[in-house]
Design an enzyme around this catalytic site. Structure first.
Site, PDB file in Angstrom:
ATOM      1  CE  LYS A  21      42.901  83.135  35.087  1.00  0.00           C
ATOM      2  NZ  LYS A  21      42.302  83.425  33.786  1.00  0.00           N
ATOM      3  CD  GLU A 107      49.215  84.518  21.818  1.00  0.00           C
ATOM      4  OE1 GLU A 107      48.247  84.742  22.553  1.00  0.00           O
ATOM      5  OE2 GLU A 107      50.408  84.641  22.199  1.00  0.00           O
ATOM      6  NE  ARG A 135      49.445  88.918  22.168  1.00  0.00           N
ATOM      7  CZ  ARG A 135      48.781  88.643  23.282  1.00  0.00           C
ATOM      8  NH1 ARG A 135      48.760  87.386  23.726  1.00  0.00           N
ATOM      9  NH2 ARG A 135      48.146  89.587  23.947  1.00  0.00           N
TER      10      ARG A 135
END
Length: 364
Positions: A21, A107, A135
């Protein structure tokens, strides 16, 4: 290269790519968590620090509560689907590493995992954004609610979310949760009530959801004790005067209670902090219907099927034929922007609420 190597082989090929990242920007590489969602920004110095000391956010209130409750109840475990920072679980992981579970961006598994832990005698607290619980809806119904398991859903980012935009807005939770049997649904109006309702949820032996918005509250003083509130009971925050031309009652769900109190001073209204969407406070609604000529329901969520609809359904079931103005989020996806401006555009600022009430009930 990797692509050619994979294509040259026989049969299925698996390529595992490790990302970094912030690659190419040293500040982001050094602190990828901080730079995941930057605010005010200068590319030379990075994120511009805020000069003002803000009030505590609801996420911080949750983070403090979950640590305090874990300290007194060893059954508490916290689960997050890869949202440790966003959901306020950083301190919890440090203090209770063996009771913290980050299941990754999964999830559905987060909900079923919570159900499994509840079956084994634990008291799971699933910290999840309102929009992300969508979700895991099948798992919520079949794995948690059907078995009536004591899982606490701490729903962060309920309502509008400002810069995060339409994909993250917690618009639908009240509607999609209210139709599920065994669910208890709570809407705190300020920081202290949020802590109290989280405690209330944790004390139940049924699935429960406490939904709270992104950002800070009004700066309410927070009682450090772990105090619970009566299930399904609202509280009257302001009573209409005996000289009012029209005795109207505002039924407020969540943090929009604050602008309602402002409007009530101008129009002389009763204001109720409903606290619970399910079970709704039927006794209070029935009592109010005997000495009021109309109601206004208000929520930071979809009007269709939401908290206001719960009130209307009760009135209809009791043959209470009084006008009800339902205020909430419109039937559209709402883009990013300043949260206060977005609420104003939806008619949910104090000025917008007052205008709607005046128009609907013909108040001069």
């Amino acid at each position: 290269n990797i692509q050619k190597l994979a294509l040259s082989g026989d049969g299925p090929q698996f390529i595992h790519v490790i990302t970094k990242k912030g690659k190419g920007y040293p500040l982001a590489e050094a602190d990828p968590i901080l730079y995941h969602g930057p605010g005010k920004f200068d590319k030379k110095i990075g994120i511009v620090p805020s000069k003002t000391v803000s009030k505590k956010t609801f996420t911080q209130i949750f983070g403090e509560w979950v640590c305090d409750m874990a300290q007194v109840d060893s059954r508490l475990v916290a689960i997050t689907p890869a949202m440790r920072e966003g959901s306020g679980l950083v301190e919890f992981e440090k203090r209770f590493p063996n009771r913290y579970f980050d299941v990754g961006i999964a999830e559905q598994h987060a909900v079923t995992f919570s159900a499994g832990l509840a079956c084994e005698g634990y008291k799971p607290v699933l910290a999840i954004y309102s929009t992300f619980l969508q979700r895991g809806y099948d798992q919520l119904i079949h794995d948690v609610a059907l078995q009536d398991l004591p899982v606490v859903f701490a729903l962060d980012r309920a309502g509008l979310v400002g810069a995060d935009g339409a994909t993250h807005a917690g618009t639908f939770d009240l509607a999609y949760l209210r139709c599920i049997p065994n669910m208890i649904i709570m809407t705190p109006s300020d920081e202290n009530e949020c802590r109290q309702l989280l405690t209330t949820a944790f004390m139940q032996e049924h699935p429960s959801a406490v939904r709270y918005p992104r950002g800070s509250g009004v700066g309410a003083t927070v009682d450090p004790s772990l105090t619970s509130l009566p299930i399904g009971k609202g509280v009257v925050r302001r009573q209409v005067s005996t000289t009012a031309k029209k005795r109207l009652a505002v039924l407020a769900f969540g943090t929009l209670l604050q602008p309602c109190l402002e409007v009530a001073e101008q129009l002389d209204l009763t204001v109720v902090d409903m606290r619970f969407v399910k079970p709704i406070d039927e006794a209070l609604l029935k009592a109010l219907s005997t000495d009021h000529v109309g109601f206004i329901t208000i929520e930071e969520g979809a009007i269709q099927g939401g908290a206001g609809s719960a009130c209307v359904e009760f009135f209809v079931s009791q043959h209470i034929l009084l006008p009800v103005l339902q205020l909430g989020l419109p039937d559209t996806f709402i883009d990013q922007g300043d949260s206060h401006l977005l609420l104003a555009n939806c008619g949910l600022s104090a000025a917008g609420i007052e205008q709607s009430i005046r128009g609907y009930f013909n108040i001069g």
